[in-house]
Write an enzyme that holds these catalytic residues in place. Structure first.
Site, PDB file in Angstrom:
ATOM      1  CE  LYS A  73      -6.071   0.010   1.411  1.00  0.00           C
ATOM      2  NZ  LYS A  73      -6.782  -0.553   2.552  1.00  0.00           N
ATOM      3  CD  GLU A 101      -2.858   1.262   2.378  1.00  0.00           C
ATOM      4  OE1 GLU A 101      -2.984   0.259   3.091  1.00  0.00           O
ATOM      5  OE2 GLU A 101      -3.533   2.286   2.525  1.00  0.00           O
TER       6      GLU A 101
HETATM    7  P1  13P Z   1      -9.442   4.570   3.559  1.00  0.00           P
HETATM    8  O1  13P Z   1     -10.230   3.880   2.487  1.00  0.00           O
HETATM    9  O2  13P Z   1     -10.280   5.243   4.594  1.00  0.00           O
HETATM   10  O3  13P Z   1      -8.346   5.442   2.988  1.00  0.00           O
HETATM   11  O4  13P Z   1      -8.710   3.422   4.376  1.00  0.00           O
HETATM   12  C1  13P Z   1      -8.082   2.412   3.703  1.00  0.00           C
HETATM   13  C2  13P Z   1      -6.883   2.021   4.424  1.00  0.00           C
HETATM   14  O5  13P Z   1      -6.736   0.883   4.777  1.00  0.00           O
HETATM   15  C3  13P Z   1      -5.858   3.027   4.680  1.00  0.00           C
HETATM   16  O6  13P Z   1      -4.669   2.403   5.050  1.00  0.00           O
END
Ligand code: 13P
Length: 336
Positions: free
Chosen positions: A219, A177
């Site tokens: 992600k 991510e």
């Molecule tokens: P959001 O969709 O609120 O950005 O959260 C996703 C997430 O896991 C952030 O690390």
């Protein structure tokens, strides 16, 4: 490395029309969210809230995986069932946030990096024994005229790669991510440049660390203007720019891209995903891993009150269903 475990987790997560619910808010973050509904954050109130989310009837029709925070992985539902078992019994794959949050980046003092690599193999073994089959590690990048800096991009990419390699060696699928933050007044063009650099370095590092592209979940954030920018791009522009940059930098071997919502409104997050799925044939599954865009209306409706649980679950189910339709490009605004 247990390839069969990695394969079966990817298969379950990428089931058609399904996505991931990010319910892995750290204690600090969930305390902030609870503050917005005037609710004290305690182990019991957090447990009650996660119970509400995870016992939502029919959630498994739209959600294939849920990311948990460590405390939740070790907690039991209100009926006494351990949360990971409750999810697995419903056909939802339990995942776990394994990074230990953001810290100052000593090499780039105004930017942030992420901690948690020390002891990660041992923690992963413990989480796996508790039922977790995939993991998440988040790094963030601020966008300004000078950020993200080269050193911040480098350090975060290395971290993601080291984490992902450790996960795969233990048969755990890593969510990679890299979040380019929406905070600030940067333009969509600046976001595009930053995202392209970030992804370039992330995939370079993943390859250097022998991470197998077929067994990761990417992600990313979408390519979008900063919250305070004076001109917000259209839904189509965000969708087109995001796909353009992803096509340049993400290997076709990556099975699935599950976006974060990053502070977008519920509707915008759904519309963007829907439009991307309508736009063009991409080599990857395009789905969601939303936190706020799935939960915020449910949290507000609940307000910490038992009598509101059913109504709150309806809100969660509605967002999950609409985002499920968006993964198929079949969402329409009048469904709201
Ligand atoms: P959001 O969709 O609120 O950005 O959260 C996703 C997430 O896991 C952030 O690390």
């Amino acid at each position: 490395m247990n390839i069969e475990q990695l394969q079966s987790t990817i298969k379950a997560i990428t089931a058609s029309g399904k996505g991931i619910l990010a319910a892995d808010e750290s204690t600090g973050t969930i305390t902030k969210r609870f503050k917005s509904i005037n609710l004290e954050s305690t182990e019991e109130s957090r447990r009650a809230y996660r119970d509400l989310l995870f016992t939502t009837v029919d959630l498994e029709k739209y959600v294939s995986g849920i990311i948990l925070f460590e405390e939740t992985l070790k907690q039991q539902a209100l009926d006494g069932t351990p949360f990971p078992k409750l999810l697995a019994d419903r056909g939802i794959v339990p995942g776990i946030k394994v990074d230990k949050g953001l810290i100052a980046n000593e090499s780039a003092p105004e930017e942030k990096t992420t901690q948690g690599l020390d002891g990660l193999p041992e923690r992963l073994a413990e989480y796996k024994a508790l039922g977790a089959r995939f993991a998440k590690w988040r790094v963030v990048y601020n966008v300004t005229d000078t950020f993200p800096s080269r050193i911040a991009i480098h350090i975060n990419a290395e971290q993601l790669a080291r984490y992902a390699a450790i996960c795969q060696s233990q048969g755990i699928v890593p969510i990679v991510e890299p979040e380019v933050l929406m905070d600030g007044d940067h333009s969509i063009e600046q976001c595009a440049v930053a995202t392209e650099h970030v992804l370039d370095h992330v995939f370079d590092s993943l390859a250097k660390h022998h991470v197998i592209s077929e067994y990761i979940i990417l992600k990313p954030s979408m390519v979008i203007a900063g919250k305070d920018h004076n001109k917000q791009a259209s839904i189509e522009q965000v969708a087109e720019e995001t796909i353009k940059i992803l096509k340049r930098k993400v290997p076709a071997a990556v099975p699935t891209i599950n976006f974060l919502s990053g502070g977008q409104s519920n509707e915008a997050a759904t519309q963007h995903l829907n439009t991307m799925n309508q736009l063009s044939n991409t080599p990857w599954n395009l789905s969601f891993s939303y936190g706020r865009a799935l939960q915020s209306s449910a949290l507000k409706t609940w307000g910490g009150q038992k009598e509101n649980v059913k109504a709150a679950q309806q809100q969660l189910l509605k967002r999950a269903q609409l985002n499920s339709l968006a993964t198929l490009g079949k969402y329409e605004e009048n469904m709201e």
